[in-house]
Design a protein around this motif. Structure first.
Motif, short mmCIF file in Angstrom:
data_model
loop_
_atom_site.label_atom_id
_atom_site.label_comp_id
_atom_site.label_asym_id
_atom_site.label_seq_id
_atom_site.Cartn_x
_atom_site.Cartn_y
_atom_site.Cartn_z
N SER A 80 0.82 -1.21 0.00
CA SER A 80 0.00 0.00 0.00
C SER A 80 0.86 1.26 0.00
N GLU A 81 1.98 1.22 0.71
CA GLU A 81 2.88 2.37 0.74
C GLU A 81 3.57 2.56 -0.62
N MET A 82 3.85 1.46 -1.32
CA MET A 82 4.40 1.58 -2.67
C MET A 82 3.39 2.23 -3.60
N LEU A 83 2.15 1.76 -3.54
CA LEU A 83 1.10 2.33 -4.39
C LEU A 83 0.91 3.81 -4.09
N ALA A 84 0.87 4.14 -2.81
CA ALA A 84 0.67 5.54 -2.41
C ALA A 84 1.81 6.42 -2.89
N ALA A 85 3.04 5.95 -2.74
CA ALA A 85 4.20 6.74 -3.14
C ALA A 85 4.18 7.04 -4.64
N LEU A 86 3.83 6.03 -5.45
CA LEU A 86 3.79 6.22 -6.90
C LEU A 86 2.65 7.15 -7.31
N ILE A 87 1.49 6.98 -6.68
CA ILE A 87 0.35 7.83 -7.01
C ILE A 87 0.65 9.29 -6.67
N GLU A 88 1.22 9.52 -5.50
CA GLU A 88 1.49 10.89 -5.08
C GLU A 88 2.62 11.52 -5.88
N LYS A 89 3.55 10.70 -6.37
CA LYS A 89 4.65 11.23 -7.17
C LYS A 89 4.20 11.60 -8.58
N ASP A 90 3.37 10.75 -9.18
CA ASP A 90 3.08 10.88 -10.60
C ASP A 90 1.71 11.48 -10.92
N THR A 91 0.92 11.81 -9.90
CA THR A 91 -0.38 12.44 -10.14
C THR A 91 -0.58 13.59 -9.16
N ASP A 92 -1.67 14.29 -9.32
CA ASP A 92 -2.03 15.36 -8.39
C ASP A 92 -3.00 14.86 -7.32
N LEU A 93 -3.17 13.57 -7.23
CA LEU A 93 -4.13 13.00 -6.29
C LEU A 93 -3.53 12.84 -4.90
N ASN A 94 -4.39 12.93 -3.91
CA ASN A 94 -4.01 12.63 -2.53
C ASN A 94 -4.32 11.16 -2.25
N VAL A 95 -3.68 10.61 -1.22
CA VAL A 95 -3.89 9.20 -0.89
C VAL A 95 -4.17 9.05 0.60
N GLU A 96 -5.16 8.25 0.91
CA GLU A 96 -5.44 7.85 2.29
C GLU A 96 -5.35 6.33 2.35
N ILE A 97 -4.57 5.82 3.31
CA ILE A 97 -4.43 4.37 3.47
C ILE A 97 -5.10 3.95 4.77
N THR A 98 -5.97 2.97 4.69
CA THR A 98 -6.57 2.36 5.87
C THR A 98 -5.97 0.97 6.00
N LYS A 99 -5.09 0.80 6.97
CA LYS A 99 -4.34 -0.44 7.10
C LYS A 99 -4.98 -1.40 8.11
N GLY A 100 -4.92 -2.69 7.76
CA GLY A 100 -5.31 -3.72 8.72
C GLY A 100 -6.79 -3.91 8.89
N ILE A 101 -7.55 -3.92 7.80
CA ILE A 101 -8.99 -4.13 7.92
C ILE A 101 -9.27 -5.53 8.46
N ALA A 102 -9.93 -5.60 9.60
CA ALA A 102 -10.26 -6.89 10.19
C ALA A 102 -11.14 -7.69 9.24
N GLY A 103 -10.82 -8.97 9.10
CA GLY A 103 -11.59 -9.81 8.20
C GLY A 103 -11.07 -9.83 6.78
N GLY A 104 -10.10 -8.97 6.47
CA GLY A 104 -9.46 -8.98 5.16
C GLY A 104 -10.43 -8.87 4.02
N THR A 105 -10.30 -9.77 3.06
CA THR A 105 -11.12 -9.75 1.85
C THR A 105 -12.61 -9.72 2.17
N GLY A 106 -13.03 -10.47 3.18
CA GLY A 106 -14.44 -10.58 3.51
C GLY A 106 -15.08 -9.26 3.86
N ASN A 107 -14.30 -8.29 4.33
CA ASN A 107 -14.84 -6.97 4.64
C ASN A 107 -14.41 -5.91 3.63
N ILE A 108 -13.22 -6.07 3.05
CA ILE A 108 -12.76 -5.06 2.10
C ILE A 108 -13.57 -5.12 0.81
N HIS A 109 -13.84 -6.31 0.31
CA HIS A 109 -14.58 -6.40 -0.96
C HIS A 109 -15.96 -5.73 -0.89
#
Length: 299
Positions: A46-75
């Motif tokens: 996630s930090e790699m994705l955020a670093a590339l997005i913030e470097k190469d675009t004008d977009l901001n990034v928010e990372i929510t780490k450690g979602i309990a339940g993983g895929t079952g809740n993120i999807h």
């Protein structure tokens, strides 16, 4: 999948109506919201994705780490529009989300995942990072070299003189010990039930000769272990890549090219080394991520 180190920014904020994420409309904005499962590997990615997005675009990034339940809740949160993208594993999406039970080659699986995610969820898989965090068997490198063991099949003739170690549930699973032995003709001299955290200590102390593992486990390098090739494809593939909501890609088409910079960037060994730095050396995942991208010439 697995691993530890919970450093979630909003641990309980899984659905849009929950806590601080309440009021999300699901519409694309100038902030890209990344979610991760509760494991060091995903924190780093996630930090790699955020670093590339913030470097190469004008977009901001928010990372929510450690979602309990993983895929079952993120999807479901992705479907609802609470998050915009996250790292996912092909085998997990294949079985847990699409409910496929049949085996498929990595290429066939990825092709169908792309098609079905787009049709069913209006989401896209944008590249695979290169590593395959799947189940494997591991032996000491010295043992592998002395006995010319490279594949699971190479191990078969040696098993009557070898001790095998795994956590308890591996012996009970339908895709665990017994089917594995049947597929490869294994007849181990002895087996041991070991806690996940003790498997590496046991093989390091020669209490067992073979253990089950994940191909990107951080401790593989620490104990100088070699992972073997599953030459009969007994275990499904778990290549990792980025899932993105189609609405976000439409609103920010520049994201596609940025995310594709992660395509094929990591080997199993490299991901294992990065995991070790975070899990065992207690390095900050953002520092580890930025160091790696800098070494690759992307930052």
């Amino acid at each position: 999948m697995k691993k530890k180190k919970w450093t979630a920014l909003l641990m309980a904020a899984v659905l849009c109506g929950t806590f601080l994420l309440g009021g999300c409309s699901g519409k694309a904005s100038d902030t890209v919201r990344i979610a991760t499962k509760p494991m060091a590997e995903q924190f780093i990615l996630s930090e790699m994705l955020a670093a590339l997005i913030e470097k190469d675009t004008d977009l901001n990034v928010e990372i929510t780490k450690g979602i309990a339940g993983g895929t079952g809740n993120i999807h479901p949160a992705m479907v609802k529009g609470d998050f915009d993208l996250y790292p996912e594993y092909t085998g997990t999406a294949w079985s847990d989300i699409l409910k496929h039970t049949e085996q498929a080659s990595p290429d066939e699986m990825y092709k169908k995942l792309q098609e079905e995610y787009k049709d069913q969820f209006k989401m896209e898989w944008v590249g695979l990072y290169g590593f395959n965090n799947t189940y494997t068997l591991a032996v000491k490198k010295e043992f592998a070299e002395e006995n010319n063991v490279v594949t699971f099949s190479d191990l078969a003739a040696l098993t009557p003189n070898l001790k095998f170690g795994a956590e308890y549930d591996f012996y009970e699973r339908e895709d665990g010990y017994d089917p594995l032995c049947e597929t490869y003709g294994y007849h181990f001299k002895d087996t041991s039930d070991l806690d996940i955290g003790l498997k590496y200590q046991a093989i390091g102390a020669d209490e067992v000769d073979v253990i089950n593992a994940f191909t990107t486990d951080g401790l593989l390098g620490a104990y100088e272990l070699k992972t073997l090739e599953d030459d009969k494809d007994f275990f499904p593939s778990y290549y990792c890549g980025t899932i993105v909501r189609g609405e976000v890609l439409e609103a920010h088409p520049e994201l596609r090219g940025v995310l594709m910079k992660m395509d094929g960037i990591l080997t199993d060994e490299e991901m294992s080394q990065l995991n070790y730095r975070v899990e065992n050396d207690n390095e900050d995942e953002k520092t580890v991520a930025v160091d790696f991208l800098t070494q690759k010439g992307l930052l």
